[in-house]
Design an enzyme around this catalytic site. Structure first.
Site, PDB file in Angstrom:
ATOM      1  N   TYR A 123       0.798  -1.231  -0.087  1.00 52.58           N
ATOM      2  CA  TYR A 123      -0.059   0.099  -0.012  1.00 52.58           C
ATOM      3  C   TYR A 123       0.795   1.208  -0.080  1.00 52.58           C
ATOM      4  O   TYR A 123       1.829   1.299   0.616  1.00 52.58           O
ATOM      5  CB  TYR A 123      -1.025  -0.063   1.176  1.00 52.58           C
ATOM      6  N   CYS A 124       0.667   2.063  -1.040  1.00 59.00           N
ATOM      7  CA  CYS A 124       1.383   3.343  -0.963  1.00 59.00           C
ATOM      8  C   CYS A 124       2.577   3.056  -1.212  1.00 59.00           C
ATOM      9  O   CYS A 124       3.196   2.353  -2.125  1.00 59.00           O
ATOM     10  CB  CYS A 124       0.982   4.226   0.225  1.00 59.00           C
ATOM     11  N   ILE A 125       3.601   3.887  -0.522  1.00 56.46           N
ATOM     12  CA  ILE A 125       5.064   3.615  -0.793  1.00 56.46           C
ATOM     13  C   ILE A 125       5.296   2.206  -0.354  1.00 56.46           C
ATOM     14  O   ILE A 125       6.490   1.903  -0.626  1.00 56.46           O
ATOM     15  CB  ILE A 125       5.924   4.697  -0.182  1.00 56.46           C
TER      16      ILE A 125
END
Length: 586
Positions: free
Chosen positions: A315-317
């Site tokens: 998720y995300c970075i």
């Protein structure tokens, strides 16, 4: 005899140059305390670029002057008509001034004049020939925040709705607002807990899915969740959240918990809980996050659920870091992975969206100077940057509601999570921003980890990539580019309504969500983002069930008995109950 130094004969590494660099760093850090961490030269250069290009564009100059004259005439003529006392709405298409109270004098004049001034400025800085796109984005950022600061909607004396509220309550709204301000000042200086914490306690109301911590090292805790079904899919799921946030955004209250949903569908779920770093962790870098984070977690899952492939989720970075790790596993011939899912995660940073206004060499120099002094980037600094990107929604409107209307927003689980910030170690954050955001090294095939070049083209696993329509952190057009960087012959891209957080935290059932989804069964076919969007029909509902079915179809169809929580024999005994210790670190 001269005393030897560690700098050798290289002038660039002489004591004098090091002293100069240290002085420059200290100066930037001091300047950051005044500028709020923003690099003034970046904005000065943008203005200068605009001015120089404007001087070479006489037609644009004439357009600006004519527009200024037209807007001035409109403001004056509107003021004359409004002075008759008859209700006159200032702007029918602006919800800030849509209430009936704004149709009265002099407030309709304030609103109309402000609208004209805003439109004139927006036309003045945009469309100048020769202006670099990054300069235009910077000017847009400055202009939007400057114009929000002078909006009549944000001040008691110029907002008729606020004045009516104050009269109706005999000023009690202002008394409540002042008390709210005092409470927030105390929280700012660490003398009180965030208000949302009173209703959403970590481990009780959020991060409450039962499980065990089965691994703890200097950087992560690995949580394995307790099964809720008699049988489970054979392949476990390992979730890698971003290290810039507490992991429990994926384990909020029961209705919004992705973890709970997956477990209820018969999946064995593991999730990484990142340590909240302190100044002593300033030296942790990308390689440490790969080694102590993903590699350690993968090894643990492989031992606890042996001889089973692993579905990985980032998720995300956390998804960016997972992409790097999966590419490295592929280069090593590691066969332990069953699939990779990316949630609002970028691999190509050439279009970072609104965050680009904070990504420049001078801005990163200043940020690194601040981090060198403290060892970490504080969550408040990152939160302030995100708030400036949407200052009307995240700064001005909440401030007016809280301190003038005297109304606290009703806290929800996502708000509670958002107030529970994390820090980032200096080295890791600097490496990430420079190599990935500024240089786009990963997408260009120039990124190195653990001493080796990372090739995303080595990834051939089944992939499920999720983007969100209104994401200002990872624009969906950017997340879509993973299709061209990897070589998966079983590739699905799904676009859901919502933003970076709310779009992902969708809930299994959501009446206002919609999504578009398409799967490719080869590694080469693709479409441009625009073509994909125009030719992929939207469907109502949450994306969670779509993804869960995708995981189930790529798992062994014969379900098995749930594995034990941890494995003492394999060196991973249960240590603590979920959510563990790291998530509680402030």
């Amino acid at each position: 005899m001269d005393t030897p130094t560690i700098y050798g004969n290289d002038p660039a590494h002489s004591p004098e140059s090091k002293d100069s660099a240290d002085f420059a760093r200290a100066l930037r850090a001091q300047l950051a305390t005044v500028s709020g961490g923003l690099a003034p030269d970046m904005y000065a250069n943008a203005w200068w670029d605009w001015y120089l290009n404007l001087t070479k564009d006489p037609p644009k100059q004439m357009e600006i002057m004519q527009d200024a004259l037209a807007k001035t005439i409109d403001s004056w003529s509107f003021a004359l008509r409004a002075s008759s006392g008859q209700p006159l709405p200032p702007a029918e298409d602006d919800d800030r001034f849509g209430a009936d109270a704004w149709a009265g004098w002099p407030f309709n004049v304030y609103a109309r004049s402000y609208r004209n001034y805003s439109e004139w400025w927006q036309r003045a800085w945009s469309g100048v020939a020769g202006l670099a796109p990054e300069t235009e984005r910077t000017l847009d950022f400055v202009a939007r925040n400057s114009l929000e600061a002078v909006s009549p909607a944000h001040y008691l004396a110029t907002n008729p709705e606020l004045l009516d509220t104050t009269r109706a309550e005999a000023g009690q709204n202002l008394v409540r607002g002042f008390n709210h301000w005092l409470e927030d000042v105390k929280r700012t200086f660490g003398r009180a807990e965030p208000a949302a914490d009173e209703k959403f306690v970590v481990g009780r109301d959020v991060a409450a899915s039962p499980g065990k911590v089965v691994l703890r090292n200097d950087l992560i805790e690995l949580i394995q969740y307790s099964p809720t079904t008699e049988t489970v899919f054979a392949e476990p799921i390992l979730i890698v959240p971003a290290w810039i946030m507490k992991y429990y955004i994926l384990d909020l209250s029961a209705r919004n918990s992705l973890v709970k949903f997956l477990v209820s569908q018969g999946h064995t779920v593991f999730i990484i809980s990142w340590k909240n770093p302190h100044a002593s962790d300033r030296g942790l870098g990308m390689d440490d996050y790969l080694r102590l984070g993903i590699r350690s977690a993968m090894d643990a899952v492989s031992q606890i659920v042996p001889e089973r492939k692993i579905h990985t989720v980032g998720y995300c970075i956390g998804g960016t870091l997972l992409s790097i790790a999966v590419a490295m596993y592929a280069a090593e011939g590691d066969q332990r992975l069953a699939s990779m899912s990316l949630l609002a995660a970028q691999q190509d940073f050439s279009e970072p969206g609104e965050l680009s206004v904070f990504i420049s060499p001078s801005q990163l120099d200043m940020l690194e100077s601040v981090m060198q002094r403290s060892g970490v980037l504080k969550s408040e600094q990152m939160g302030a940057a995100f708030a400036l990107l949407r200052s009307r929604d995240l700064l001005w409107t909440p401030a007016v509601d809280t301190y003038v209307r005297g109304k606290r927003a009703t806290p929800n689980d996502l708000m509670a999570w958002n107030s529970d910030g994390t820090r980032m170690p200096c080295r890791m954050h600097a490496e990430y921003l420079r190599q990935l955001y500024l240089n786009n090294a990963l997408a260009r095939g120039e990124f190195h980890a653990e001493g080796r070049r990372v090739d995303l083209g080595a990834i051939q696993l089944p992939m499920f990539v999720v983007g969100t329509e209104t994401d200002h952190v990872a624009p969906w057009q950017s997340t879509y580019k993973a299709r061209g960087l990897t070589r998966s012959s079983d590739y699905t891209y799904l676009l859901t309504s919502g933003g970076h957080n709310a779009g992902i935290v969708s809930g299994a059932v959501h009446p206002r969500r919609r999504h578009r989804v398409r799967t490719w069964s080869n590694a080469t076919d693709t479409l441009t983002p625009r073509e994909w969007f125009d030719t992929t029909e939207p469907a109502a509902g949450s994306w969670w069930p779509i993804w869960q079915r995708w995981l189930a179809e790529r798992s062994t169809q014969e379900r098995v008995a749930p594995p034990s929580l941890g494995s003492a024999a394999a060196g991973y005994p249960p240590l603590d109950d979920a959510p563990g210790k790291y998530v509680l670190q402030r």
